[in-house]
Design a protein around this motif. Structure first.
Motif, short mmCIF file in Angstrom:
data_model
loop_
_atom_site.label_atom_id
_atom_site.label_comp_id
_atom_site.label_asym_id
_atom_site.label_seq_id
_atom_site.Cartn_x
_atom_site.Cartn_y
_atom_site.Cartn_z
N VAL B 102 0.87 -1.19 0.00
CA VAL B 102 0.00 0.00 0.00
C VAL B 102 0.91 1.24 0.00
O VAL B 102 1.71 1.41 0.92
CB VAL B 102 -0.94 0.00 1.22
N MET B 105 1.40 3.65 3.03
CA MET B 105 1.80 3.10 4.33
C MET B 105 3.31 2.83 4.33
O MET B 105 3.88 2.47 3.30
CB MET B 105 1.06 1.79 4.61
N GLU B 109 3.86 -0.41 8.54
CA GLU B 109 2.39 -0.38 8.47
C GLU B 109 1.87 -1.41 7.47
O GLU B 109 0.81 -2.01 7.67
CB GLU B 109 1.92 1.02 8.09
N LEU B 113 -0.68 -4.57 8.29
CA LEU B 113 -2.01 -4.55 7.67
C LEU B 113 -2.85 -5.81 7.98
O LEU B 113 -3.99 -5.70 8.44
CB LEU B 113 -1.87 -4.33 6.16
N PRO B 114 -2.31 -7.03 7.77
CA PRO B 114 -3.12 -8.22 8.08
C PRO B 114 -3.41 -8.35 9.59
O PRO B 114 -4.45 -8.86 9.99
CB PRO B 114 -2.25 -9.39 7.61
N ARG B 116 -3.79 -5.82 11.62
CA ARG B 116 -4.85 -4.84 11.90
C ARG B 116 -6.19 -5.41 11.47
O ARG B 116 -7.19 -5.28 12.18
CB ARG B 116 -4.55 -3.56 11.13
N ALA B 117 -6.20 -6.06 10.31
CA ALA B 117 -7.44 -6.66 9.81
C ALA B 117 -7.94 -7.74 10.77
O ALA B 117 -9.15 -7.92 10.94
CB ALA B 117 -7.23 -7.24 8.43
N ALA B 118 -6.98 -8.42 11.41
CA ALA B 118 -7.35 -9.48 12.37
C ALA B 118 -7.60 -8.91 13.76
O ALA B 118 -7.81 -9.67 14.71
CB ALA B 118 -6.25 -10.53 12.42
N ARG B 161 4.91 -9.27 5.26
CA ARG B 161 3.45 -9.09 5.38
C ARG B 161 2.72 -10.42 5.25
O ARG B 161 1.77 -10.69 5.99
CB ARG B 161 2.97 -8.12 4.31
#
Lengths: 415, 236
Positions: B102, B105, B109, B113-114, B116-118, B161
């Motif tokens: 992204v 980011m 960051e 990302l994954p 944060r999604a979790a 990631r």
């Protein structure tokens, strides 16, 4: 940290973001200006009505339609709770200030003592009290219901007029009903008075104040055949005494008593007029909002287009997020936030822009525009509701972008 | 804790795009395939042979037109994207040829990302992202944005990631396709180490025989079918 990321995301598409914010801001400026100026003018007029020195007005259809104004004022004076009834006649005269040439002036004919008694708080600073006429009751010339007494021939002039023509107290000023000075009479200037600001510019900047009977005689509305003079006036302003002046019931009661005396005249309570004006202002506010909604819709459509364009340009980022398993609600929330940031920034920018525009109009505008802008009122609740409305509508537009993002086939987005 | 590596099965799987239309394309044609848990498989073949489509089906990014995909003997939900997204988040790591970080980011960051999604706690996210960036040798570059990173560094961030939620299955689509030979070796070393140390099931799509040589099992595809399936006697 989240804010930093939001800002970076905005900066990443800075032209799109700037255009979307500008579109919303432009759309918001219009209601801010209309609501603040319109609301301010309405508030000013309502305030003026509610703080007049009189609470009831008597008027009649036609030019100078109130007849037998002097005796009618006396009869109204006798009604309980009435402090004073002041007949007022307005007419355009020509003045000859003494430097050659003439100047039109608005002449107000009043009974000096009654006029003073019906002055409101705003007029108190404009007129000396008592008015410096030698016949406060207008009884000398208008003696016994006729115009046979010795004329007083005294006038007060407005400060702008005095400043413009160098007129001073004690000077003689010729006033005539037409541009022919030989038809005029010479009045002694006995005082000056100020002119109030208004939404429509200074009222009667060039004005004179005369005893009612002498203006009647000069303009022909007092010159009937002997014994049957029409004694005309435009209106009779009625001030109530003490607590009655703020008691809506007492005001209506006095209005009804006057209506019984002159059932064919219009008798209006200013409280009712203020209520009507308030209702009209509310209708006008609705109209302003309806008018502004067109601009807002255009701004929001633009926001929707920007968001949809962003979905298209960020399809890979969206594809990656979805491939990684980022839940739909998180993706939707991200688009909602984008919309809120753009819509909120635009709305706040529009509010600030509107305030600045109104201030600029007040500072550099011409005539009535500048005066109206100077009366603008920025109601934080109304402005807050406007911003919230934009945010709410902006969140609706984000639904389109969210839908597009969530329907993007992941495999295609990652190609 | 790393999720258990799944045993993958494709039973009579076909994937047809625009079925019934003149532009119909059959990307996969009745594939039967079984990939053991913890194995390292390469998929080779010419462009357009269906490699990426196969990877997408294994990684639940797409659903078959016909047939069934199974993990550990259980059929996977074909219909509900939310269920497939949850499985991807918890059990699958993806690495793409073009990295797909992204851009707004930082490296850290992107790795977060994954997590944060979790909905992992912030402290855990930070700690895990730092740990993974250390493993791929990018501790010093954690605050850099993708445009400030070299291609090799970007792909290492993408690998970090992909490991964030400790997946059991790692799917890599031409992960070295845009890298020079030095970075290619470095990335392959990371993948090999991840497979060895974390016991992941790794499926690697590539054109490059040298890259494919890192795998234990080699599938060859042509025209939507698997035409070759070889297993190294010793393994990578």
């Amino acid at each position: 940290m989240k804010l930093v990321r939001r800002w970076r995301a905005l900066r990443h598409r800075r032209i799109q973001s700037a255009l979307a914010i500008a579109a919303i801001a432009t759309a918001v400026v219009l209601p801010v200006v209309l609501l603040s100026v319109g609301g301010g003018v309405a508030q000013h007029e309502i305030h003026a009505l509610e703080h007049s020195g009189y609470q009831v007005t008597v008027s009649a259809p036609g030019l100078h339609g109130v007849q037998a104004a002097h005796p009618l004022a006396s009869r109204i004076d006798a009604i309980p709770n009435v402090a004073s009834a002041s007949p007022v006649l307005s007419a355009a005269l020509d003045s000859f200030p003494g430097r050659g040439g003439s100047s039109p002036v608005l002449a107000e004919g009043v009974i000096p003592a009654a006029f003073s008694a019906t002055e409101g708080p705003e007029e108190l600073g404009l007129f000396p009290r008592p008015l410096p006429f030698s016949d406060p009751g207008d009884l000398r010339f208008f003696a016994n219901g006729t115009y046979q007494g010795p004329p007083v021939l005294e006038a007060m002039v407005s400060s702008p007029f005095a400043d413009a023509y160098g007129v001073k107290v004690g000077d003689l000023l010729t006033l005539a009903p037409s541009a022919n000075a030989t038809l005029g009479q010479r009045f002694t200037v006995v005082g000056l008075f100020g002119t109030p600001a208004s939404a429509l510019g200074p009222i009667a900047a060039f004005a004179v104040l005369l005893p009612l009977s002498e203006l009647q005689q000069m303009t022909g509305v007092g010159a009937g055949t002997p014994g049957s003079s029409i004694d005309g006036a435009d209106t009779i302003q009625v001030a109530l005494a003490g607590a009655a002046s703020t008691d809506a019931g007492a005001i209506r009661s006095v209005a009804q008593s006057i209506a019984q005396i002159v059932p064919y005249y219009g008798v209006g309570a200013l409280t009712d007029q203020a209520a009507q004006l308030r209702a009209s202002a509310a209708v006008l506010t609705g109209f302003y909002l309806a008018l502004s909604s067109v601009g807002l819709v255009v701004g929001l459509v633009f926001l929707a287009l920007v968001l949809l364009r962003r979905v298209e340009s960020e399809r890979r980022v969206i594809g990656v997020q979805r491939a990684l398993g980022v839940p739909r609600r998180q993706i939707a929330a991200a688009w909602l936030r984008s919309s809120a940031v753009l819509g909120g920034s635009g709305a706040l920018g529009g509010v600030v822009g509107g305030i600045v525009l109104v201030a600029a109009l007040a500072r550099w505008g011409q005539g009535a525009v500048a005066v109206a802008a100077g009366l603008a009122v920025f109601d934080p609740i109304t402005l807050g509701e406007l911003v919230l409305g934009v945010l709410a509508l902006g969140s609706l537009t984000s639904l389109l972008a969210t839908r597009a993002a969530l329907r993007l086939p992941i495999a295609e987005a990652l190609r | 804790m790393t999720s258990s590596p799944p045993r993958l099965e494709l039973l009579g799987v076909s994937r047809t795009y625009a079925p019934g239309r003149p532009e119909e394309v059959r990307a996969l044609n009745r594939i039967d395939l079984s990939i053991g848990a913890g194995s390292f498989v390469s998929v080779e073949g010419p462009s357009g042979c269906g490699k990426t489509t196969l990877l997408n089906l294994l990684g639940l990014l797409d659903v078959p037109t016909v047939g069934e995909v199974r993990w550990d003997g259980r059929p996977l939900p074909n219909r509900r994207e939310s269920e497939r997204a949850a499985l991807r988040l918890e059990r699958v790591g993806f690495i793409f040829q073009r990295f797909y970080l992204v851009p707004t980011m930082t490296a850290r960051e992107n790795v977060e990302l994954p997590l944060r999604a979790a909905r992992r706690p912030a402290a855990e996210r930070c700690e895990r992202a730092d740990e993974l960036l250390r493993e791929v040798g990018l501790t010093e570059r954690r605050d850099a944005f993708p445009h400030e990173l070299s291609g090799g560094e970007e792909q290492r961030v993408a690998i970090a990631r992909s490991m964030a939620n400790r997946p059991g299955l790692l799917l890599a689509d031409e992960p070295t396709g845009e890298l020079d030979s030095t970075n290619t070796e470095s990335i392959l070393d990371l993948l090999t180490r991840a497979h060895r140390d974390r016991h992941l099931t790794v499926v690697l799509v590539t054109h490059n025989p040298k890259v494919a040589a890192r795998a234990q099992r080699h599938l060859t595809m042509r025209d939507g079918r698997i035409v070759g399936d070889a297993t190294d006697p010793i393994g990578a």
